[in-house]
Design a protein around this motif. Structure first.
Motif, PDB file in Angstrom:
ATOM      1  N   CYS A   1      -7.786   4.620   1.296  1.00  0.00           N
ATOM      2  CA  CYS A   1      -6.653   4.758   0.344  1.00  0.00           C
ATOM      3  C   CYS A   1      -5.710   3.686  -0.013  1.00  0.00           C
ATOM      4  O   CYS A   1      -5.648   2.853   0.926  1.00  0.00           O
ATOM      5  CB  CYS A   1      -5.904   5.997   0.952  1.00  0.00           C
TER       6      CYS A   1
ATOM      7  N   ARG B   1       1.805  11.950  -2.030  1.00  0.00           N
ATOM      8  CA  ARG B   1       2.063  12.788  -0.877  1.00  0.00           C
ATOM      9  C   ARG B   1       0.566  13.311  -0.650  1.00  0.00           C
ATOM     10  O   ARG B   1      -0.264  13.419  -1.587  1.00  0.00           O
ATOM     11  CB  ARG B   1       2.676  14.041  -0.731  1.00  0.00           C
ATOM     12  N   CYS B   2      -0.144  13.213   0.675  1.00  0.00           N
ATOM     13  CA  CYS B   2      -1.455  13.626   0.987  1.00  0.00           C
ATOM     14  C   CYS B   2      -1.593  13.880   2.519  1.00  0.00           C
ATOM     15  O   CYS B   2      -1.027  13.309   3.389  1.00  0.00           O
ATOM     16  CB  CYS B   2      -2.273  12.547   0.603  1.00  0.00           C
ATOM     17  N   SER B   3      -2.230  14.819   2.839  1.00  0.00           N
ATOM     18  CA  SER B   3      -2.399  15.268   4.211  1.00  0.00           C
ATOM     19  C   SER B   3      -3.371  14.284   4.797  1.00  0.00           C
ATOM     20  O   SER B   3      -3.808  14.574   5.967  1.00  0.00           O
ATOM     21  CB  SER B   3      -2.826  16.800   4.156  1.00  0.00           C
ATOM     22  N   HIS B   4      -4.408  13.846   4.153  1.00  0.00           N
ATOM     23  CA  HIS B   4      -5.476  13.016   4.478  1.00  0.00           C
ATOM     24  C   HIS B   4      -5.072  11.736   4.752  1.00  0.00           C
ATOM     25  O   HIS B   4      -4.097  11.241   4.223  1.00  0.00           O
ATOM     26  CB  HIS B   4      -6.726  13.095   3.680  1.00  0.00           C
ATOM     27  N   ARG B   5      -5.885  11.010   5.627  1.00  0.00           N
ATOM     28  CA  ARG B   5      -5.372   9.568   6.029  1.00  0.00           C
ATOM     29  C   ARG B   5      -6.651   8.697   5.885  1.00  0.00           C
ATOM     30  O   ARG B   5      -7.166   8.148   6.585  1.00  0.00           O
ATOM     31  CB  ARG B   5      -4.697   9.496   7.408  1.00  0.00           C
ATOM     32  N   CYS B   6      -7.331   8.536   4.786  1.00  0.00           N
ATOM     33  CA  CYS B   6      -8.303   7.998   4.472  1.00  0.00           C
ATOM     34  C   CYS B   6      -8.295   6.472   4.716  1.00  0.00           C
ATOM     35  O   CYS B   6      -7.198   6.002   4.072  1.00  0.00           O
ATOM     36  CB  CYS B   6      -8.820   8.302   3.090  1.00  0.00           C
TER      37      CYS B   6
ATOM     38  N   ASP C   1      -2.749  13.428  -3.039  1.00  0.00           N
ATOM     39  CA  ASP C   1      -3.232  14.975  -3.395  1.00  0.00           C
ATOM     40  C   ASP C   1      -2.554  15.782  -4.343  1.00  0.00           C
ATOM     41  O   ASP C   1      -1.555  16.224  -3.691  1.00  0.00           O
ATOM     42  CB  ASP C   1      -3.629  15.472  -1.812  1.00  0.00           C
TER      43      ASP C   1
END
Length: 94
Positions: free
Chosen positions: A43, A35-40, A85
Motif C-alpha cells: 500500500c 482509512r483502511c482496515s487492511h494493512r497491505c 477503503d
C-alpha cells in the motif's frame, strides 16, 4: 426497450475519441479516504506515514457531493472511488 450490447473496448475507444475532441476528461478517480482496515504491504498510504490521522483531512459528505457534482457537470463519463477503503465511510452509499 432493448439495450444494444457493445464490447467494452469499442465503447471505451468511442468515448475517449468523442471526449478528446471536446477536450473533456473521460474518467475521474476520487480517493474518498485514507482509512483502511487492511494493512497491505504494498500500500502507498501506510498508517505509519499518517500517524493515525487518516480522517482529519477528509472531506465531509456535503463537500464530496459538491466535488462529484462539479466533476459530473464537467462532462466526465465515469468515476472510480478508491482510497484507502471507500467502504469504511458510513456515507459511501449516499
Amino acid at each position: 426497450m432493448q439495450i444494444k450490447e457493445i464490447p467494452y473496448e469499442e465503447e471505451s475507444l468511442y468515448l475517449h475519441d468523442k471526449l478528446w475532441k471536446k477536450e473533456k476528461p473521460a474518467h475521474c478517480q476520487i480517493e474518498l479516504t485514507f482509512r483502511c482496515s487492511h494493512r497491505c504491504v504494498y500500500c502507498y498510504i501506510p498508517p505509519l506515514l499518517l500517524g493515525g490521522k487518516e480522517q482529519e483531512n477528509e472531506l465531509n459528505t456535503e463537500e464530496w457531493k459538491n466535488v462529484i457534482d462539479k466533476v459530473v457537470s464537467s462532462g466526465v463519463q465515469w468515476i472510480s472511488f478508491t482510497g484507502g477503503d471507500p467502504f469504511v465511510r458510513k456515507d459511501f452509499l449516499e
